[in-house]
Design a protein around this motif. Structure first.
Motif, PDB file in Angstrom:
ATOM      1  N   LYS A 304       0.817  -1.209   0.000  1.00  0.00           N
ATOM      2  CA  LYS A 304       0.000   0.000   0.000  1.00  0.00           C
ATOM      3  C   LYS A 304       0.855   1.265   0.000  1.00  0.00           C
ATOM      4  O   LYS A 304       0.588   2.206  -0.748  1.00  0.00           O
ATOM      5  CB  LYS A 304      -0.934  -0.001   1.209  1.00  0.00           C
ATOM      6  CG  LYS A 304      -1.977   1.127   1.209  1.00  0.00           C
ATOM      7  CD  LYS A 304      -2.976   0.933   2.321  1.00  0.00           C
ATOM      8  CE  LYS A 304      -4.016   2.066   2.309  1.00  0.00           C
ATOM      9  NZ  LYS A 304      -4.806   2.059   1.052  1.00  0.00           N
ATOM     10  N   SER A 305       1.919   1.266   0.811  1.00  0.00           N
ATOM     11  CA  SER A 305       2.737   2.483   0.931  1.00  0.00           C
ATOM     12  C   SER A 305       3.657   2.692  -0.267  1.00  0.00           C
ATOM     13  O   SER A 305       4.121   3.815  -0.502  1.00  0.00           O
ATOM     14  CB  SER A 305       3.567   2.423   2.218  1.00  0.00           C
ATOM     15  OG  SER A 305       4.455   1.316   2.198  1.00  0.00           O
ATOM     16  N   THR A 306       3.940   1.647  -1.040  1.00  0.00           N
ATOM     17  CA  THR A 306       4.808   1.785  -2.214  1.00  0.00           C
ATOM     18  C   THR A 306       4.030   1.751  -3.517  1.00  0.00           C
ATOM     19  O   THR A 306       4.638   1.670  -4.597  1.00  0.00           O
ATOM     20  CB  THR A 306       5.868   0.656  -2.234  1.00  0.00           C
ATOM     21  OG1 THR A 306       5.201  -0.623  -2.252  1.00  0.00           O
ATOM     22  CG2 THR A 306       6.775   0.739  -1.016  1.00  0.00           C
ATOM     23  N   LYS A 384      -9.932  -3.478  -2.364  1.00  0.00           N
ATOM     24  CA  LYS A 384      -9.923  -3.567  -0.909  1.00  0.00           C
ATOM     25  C   LYS A 384      -8.706  -2.876  -0.304  1.00  0.00           C
ATOM     26  O   LYS A 384      -8.827  -2.118   0.669  1.00  0.00           O
ATOM     27  CB  LYS A 384      -9.964  -5.029  -0.487  1.00  0.00           C
ATOM     28  CG  LYS A 384     -10.190  -5.251   1.005  1.00  0.00           C
ATOM     29  CD  LYS A 384     -10.445  -6.724   1.292  1.00  0.00           C
ATOM     30  CE  LYS A 384     -10.862  -6.940   2.736  1.00  0.00           C
ATOM     31  NZ  LYS A 384     -11.211  -8.353   3.010  1.00  0.00           N
ATOM     32  N   LEU A 385      -7.534  -3.133  -0.869  1.00  0.00           N
ATOM     33  CA  LEU A 385      -6.305  -2.582  -0.311  1.00  0.00           C
ATOM     34  C   LEU A 385      -6.010  -1.177  -0.814  1.00  0.00           C
ATOM     35  O   LEU A 385      -5.294  -0.415  -0.152  1.00  0.00           O
ATOM     36  CB  LEU A 385      -5.130  -3.510  -0.641  1.00  0.00           C
ATOM     37  CG  LEU A 385      -3.786  -3.184  -0.005  1.00  0.00           C
ATOM     38  CD1 LEU A 385      -3.884  -3.194   1.525  1.00  0.00           C
ATOM     39  CD2 LEU A 385      -2.703  -4.149  -0.467  1.00  0.00           C
ATOM     40  N   GLY A 386      -6.581  -0.805  -1.965  1.00  0.00           N
ATOM     41  CA  GLY A 386      -6.323   0.516  -2.510  1.00  0.00           C
ATOM     42  C   GLY A 386      -5.021   0.591  -3.287  1.00  0.00           C
ATOM     43  O   GLY A 386      -4.284   1.566  -3.183  1.00  0.00           O
ATOM     44  N   VAL A 387      -4.731  -0.463  -4.073  1.00  0.00           N
ATOM     45  CA  VAL A 387      -3.526  -0.489  -4.895  1.00  0.00           C
ATOM     46  C   VAL A 387      -3.918  -0.650  -6.355  1.00  0.00           C
ATOM     47  O   VAL A 387      -5.079  -0.915  -6.681  1.00  0.00           O
ATOM     48  CB  VAL A 387      -2.581  -1.630  -4.466  1.00  0.00           C
ATOM     49  CG1 VAL A 387      -2.043  -1.387  -3.062  1.00  0.00           C
ATOM     50  CG2 VAL A 387      -3.280  -2.992  -4.529  1.00  0.00           C
ATOM     51  N   THR A 388      -2.932  -0.499  -7.232  1.00  0.00           N
ATOM     52  CA  THR A 388      -3.167  -0.489  -8.670  1.00  0.00           C
ATOM     53  C   THR A 388      -2.900  -1.846  -9.289  1.00  0.00           C
ATOM     54  O   THR A 388      -1.893  -2.494  -8.982  1.00  0.00           O
ATOM     55  CB  THR A 388      -2.254   0.556  -9.347  1.00  0.00           C
ATOM     56  OG1 THR A 388      -2.493   1.837  -8.761  1.00  0.00           O
ATOM     57  CG2 THR A 388      -2.519   0.632 -10.842  1.00  0.00           C
ATOM     58  N   ASP A 389      -3.783  -2.275 -10.178  1.00  0.00           N
ATOM     59  CA  ASP A 389      -3.555  -3.454 -11.004  1.00  0.00           C
ATOM     60  C   ASP A 389      -2.803  -2.990 -12.248  1.00  0.00           C
ATOM     61  O   ASP A 389      -3.358  -2.279 -13.082  1.00  0.00           O
ATOM     62  CB  ASP A 389      -4.894  -4.083 -11.395  1.00  0.00           C
ATOM     63  CG  ASP A 389      -4.739  -5.263 -12.359  1.00  0.00           C
ATOM     64  OD1 ASP A 389      -3.589  -5.626 -12.665  1.00  0.00           O
ATOM     65  OD2 ASP A 389      -5.772  -5.807 -12.797  1.00  0.00           O
ATOM     66  N   PRO A 390      -1.521  -3.358 -12.404  1.00  0.00           N
ATOM     67  CA  PRO A 390      -0.759  -2.830 -13.541  1.00  0.00           C
ATOM     68  C   PRO A 390      -1.343  -3.220 -14.889  1.00  0.00           C
ATOM     69  O   PRO A 390      -1.300  -2.411 -15.827  1.00  0.00           O
ATOM     70  CB  PRO A 390       0.639  -3.434 -13.331  1.00  0.00           C
ATOM     71  CG  PRO A 390       0.454  -4.570 -12.386  1.00  0.00           C
ATOM     72  CD  PRO A 390      -0.713  -4.216 -11.530  1.00  0.00           C
ATOM     73  N   LEU A 391      -1.883  -4.418 -15.019  1.00  0.00           N
ATOM     74  CA  LEU A 391      -2.457  -4.817 -16.295  1.00  0.00           C
ATOM     75  C   LEU A 391      -3.705  -4.009 -16.609  1.00  0.00           C
ATOM     76  O   LEU A 391      -3.904  -3.558 -17.744  1.00  0.00           O
ATOM     77  CB  LEU A 391      -2.776  -6.315 -16.281  1.00  0.00           C
ATOM     78  CG  LEU A 391      -3.278  -6.901 -17.604  1.00  0.00           C
ATOM     79  CD1 LEU A 391      -2.230  -6.741 -18.697  1.00  0.00           C
ATOM     80  CD2 LEU A 391      -3.647  -8.376 -17.438  1.00  0.00           C
ATOM     81  N   GLN A 392      -4.553  -3.794 -15.619  1.00  0.00           N
ATOM     82  CA  GLN A 392      -5.747  -2.991 -15.836  1.00  0.00           C
ATOM     83  C   GLN A 392      -5.389  -1.540 -16.123  1.00  0.00           C
ATOM     84  O   GLN A 392      -6.079  -0.858 -16.878  1.00  0.00           O
ATOM     85  CB  GLN A 392      -6.656  -3.078 -14.613  1.00  0.00           C
ATOM     86  CG  GLN A 392      -8.022  -2.419 -14.805  1.00  0.00           C
ATOM     87  CD  GLN A 392      -8.816  -3.034 -15.939  1.00  0.00           C
ATOM     88  OE1 GLN A 392      -8.777  -4.240 -16.143  1.00  0.00           O
ATOM     89  NE2 GLN A 392      -9.540  -2.206 -16.680  1.00  0.00           N
TER      90      GLN A 392
END
Length: 554
Positions: A304-306, A384-392
């Motif tokens: 999440k922080s990175t 849920k975690l609030g991170v990015t899906d690189p493929l999406q």
């Protein structure tokens, strides 16, 4: 707790479970977990098969599609990391990990998970300097370059692992940490793999970033594969610089130095040492059936922080470090850990949310063009975690894909590969693509047809064999195609690369030259049986005989 560790799987899932079952019966134990160190080959269909970076003659469907469809189910929870021969289009759907089939879990590009009290970290792929600083820009359909760069890990993966502070029990990687041979029996390694000599002398065997992780994290165990040889090593980590007070405390408690037990394993083939069962002491409560796979709180906080460091650009990027104005130490704070507990509401069990995102192989199927696909497991986790899906992120950004543009400009008009002949579909490192005139040879990778060893060499022959290689086999020995489809192979044992019963089609003179360099191949016994190694946990591997190369019969 007993854990079965497997080297390169190469799609032989049925055989892995059969061997584990046999070991359980012989030793009267229960294996709780199977972990695979790459080249698992979770191939669902012909399209996935064509996205796997290896020559077509080595591409086989094997067993996974039956587990994907539900025809079979893994009898033991199985974790695996990616190697350099994978269905990359499928694994790209799960950058943070996810279920590829019921009871079979992919650990993502890099990830940390808990199984009971055991903390397991894993990093997929292999090291390649030219791609190390780039973002995750690849997406299907692949060209010759991206088909291979997609499985090269990046500096962000290593940076995230190096933020871990809590003790780690196991780390999985496909290739080896650089210089790990110095901590084991190098002489014995060269007896098995004499062509490693040049890399060892130049100290280029293995991955430098992985050795940095080894020094920083200092896990209890580190398991690898890739080199197709069993090799153990013990790494004793030097003590940290301490003040007098800490030194006195260590003397009073008689604290022992940290040691990492490294083990590389072979590929799943007859007479190969590809599996090791280890026992990790755990509390009695950890052996209950309630033991499940869980997310790791520290790792979730690091992800999440990175997240802002994630890139899907092809241009190089650098991780933050001392001397800059931005944060460079992402060891989670108490507040960040508290936030993770709030998000997951103290429930870190990995949800059993496997879903099919592609078709299952059927006889007569033909490969079609692969396109990026969003996986509901990844969408749920990222939301849920609030991170990015690189493929999406690539899909949403509608980044320009040179493969599609070039194909459209040349008016190929293919909706699938059915009209292409095998030579056009050859994605080996010796040919160029019909879509891409450039080639990315990756000379420092272990190619499937470069593994021509025939077992241990006598000690007196190690030096002479190396000299022969210096003069004859410094470059890759490429044998011509078979002159006749009816020619009978001299040896049906699977020792040519990663396949079984593969023939080279070489002339008698070329075979004699190959044998003079690599040693005489093993032959079948008079009864027609073949030998198969069962590594039962200690000492010499147990020898088991079987009749059929295609299946295990005990």
């Amino acid at each position: 707790m007993h854990i079965a560790v497997v080297g390169c799987g190469h799609g032989e899932i049925d055989k892995i479970y059969e061997v584990v079952e046999e070991i359980e019966k012989r030793r009267e134990i229960k294996v709780s977990l199977v972990i695979c160190c790459g080249d698992f080959q979770s191939v669902r269909n012909m399209t996935d098969l064509r996205c796997m970076a290896c020559p077509i003659k080595y591409q086989q469907m094997h067993d996974f599609h039956r587990y994907y469809s539900g025809e079979k189910k893994a009898p033991i929870l199985t974790l695996f990391i990616g190697g350099n021969h994978e269905a990359s289009n499928f694994l790209q759907e799960l950058p943070y990990g996810g279920w590829v089939a019921p009871n079979i879990f992919y650990m993502g590009y890099v990830g940390v998970f808990k199984f009971g009290p055991v903390r397991i970290a894993g990093i997929s792929g292999i090291y390649k300097g030219q791609d190390y600083l780039k973002g995750r820009y690849e997406s299907p359909p692949y060209d010759q370059g991206t088909m291979r760069s997609v499985y090269h890990y990046r500096n962000l993966d290593i940076f995230r692992l190096k933020q871990l502070k809590e003790p780690v029990d196991i780390i999985l990687s496909h290739d080896w940490p650089k210089g790990i041979h110095q901590f084991g029996d190098t002489y014995q390694l060269l007896r098995r793999k004499p062509f490693f000599r040049d890399e060892i002398e130049r100290n280029e065997l293995g991955s430098r970033p992985l050795f940095e992780v080894l020094e920083k994290v200092q896990p209890k165990f580190w398991f690898s594969a890739h080199m197709h040889v069993k090799f153990p090593a013990h790494v004793t980590h030097p003590d940290e610089v301490k003040n007098d007070e800490h030194l006195r405390a260590d003397l009073e408690t008689q604290q022992e130095p940290k040691i990492t037990k490294f083990l590389a394993l072979d590929k799943v083939l007859p007479r190969r040492q590809f599996l090791q069962v280890i026992e990790i002491p755990t509390p009695v409560v950890a052996e209950t059936p309630s033991t499940v796979l869980e997310y790791d709180t520290e790792w979730l906080a690091i992800l999440k922080s990175t997240n802002h460091l994630l890139s899907v650009k092809q241009k190089p990027g650098f991780m933050p470090g001392p001397g800059g104005n931005s944060r460079f130490d992402f060891t989670p704070s108490v507040e960040e850990i508290t936030e993770i507990f709030s998000i997951f509401q103290d429930n870190f069990s990995v949800p059993d949310n496997f879903c099919e995102t592609g078709s299952t192989y059927q006889n007569g199927d033909i490969p079609k063009t692969a396109f990026p696909t969003e996986n509901p497991q990844t969408r749920e986790f990222c939301h849920k975690l609030g991170v990015t899906d690189p493929l999406q992120d690539i899909i949403d950004s509608n980044l320009k894909n040179p493969l599609l543009d070039k194909a459209a400009d040349q008016s190929f008009g293919y909706s699938d590969y059915s009209s292409l002949i095998p030579s056009q579909l050859d994605i080996s490192m010796n040919r160029t693509s019909i879509f891409d005139d450039s080639i990315n040879p990756n000379p420092d990778e272990i190619a499937l047809d470069d593994d021509e060893d025939a077992g241990d060499l006598p000690a007196r022959d190690v030096e002479s064999t190396t000299k022969k290689q210096d003069s004859v086999c410094r470059s890759k020995l490429v044998l011509p195609p078979p002159k006749s489809s009816t020619s009978k192979p001299e040896d049906t044992d699977a020792k040519d690369g990663d396949t079984e019963g593969e023939t080279t089609g070489a002339s008698a003179e070329e075979l004699q030259l190959l044998r003079s360099v690599m040693g005489e191949p093993d032959t079948e016994s008079e009864s027609g049986t073949n030998l198969f190694f069962l590594d039962t946990g200690g000492g010499e591997p147990h020898t088991k005989r079987r009749k059929d190369l295609g299946s295990f019969k005990y």
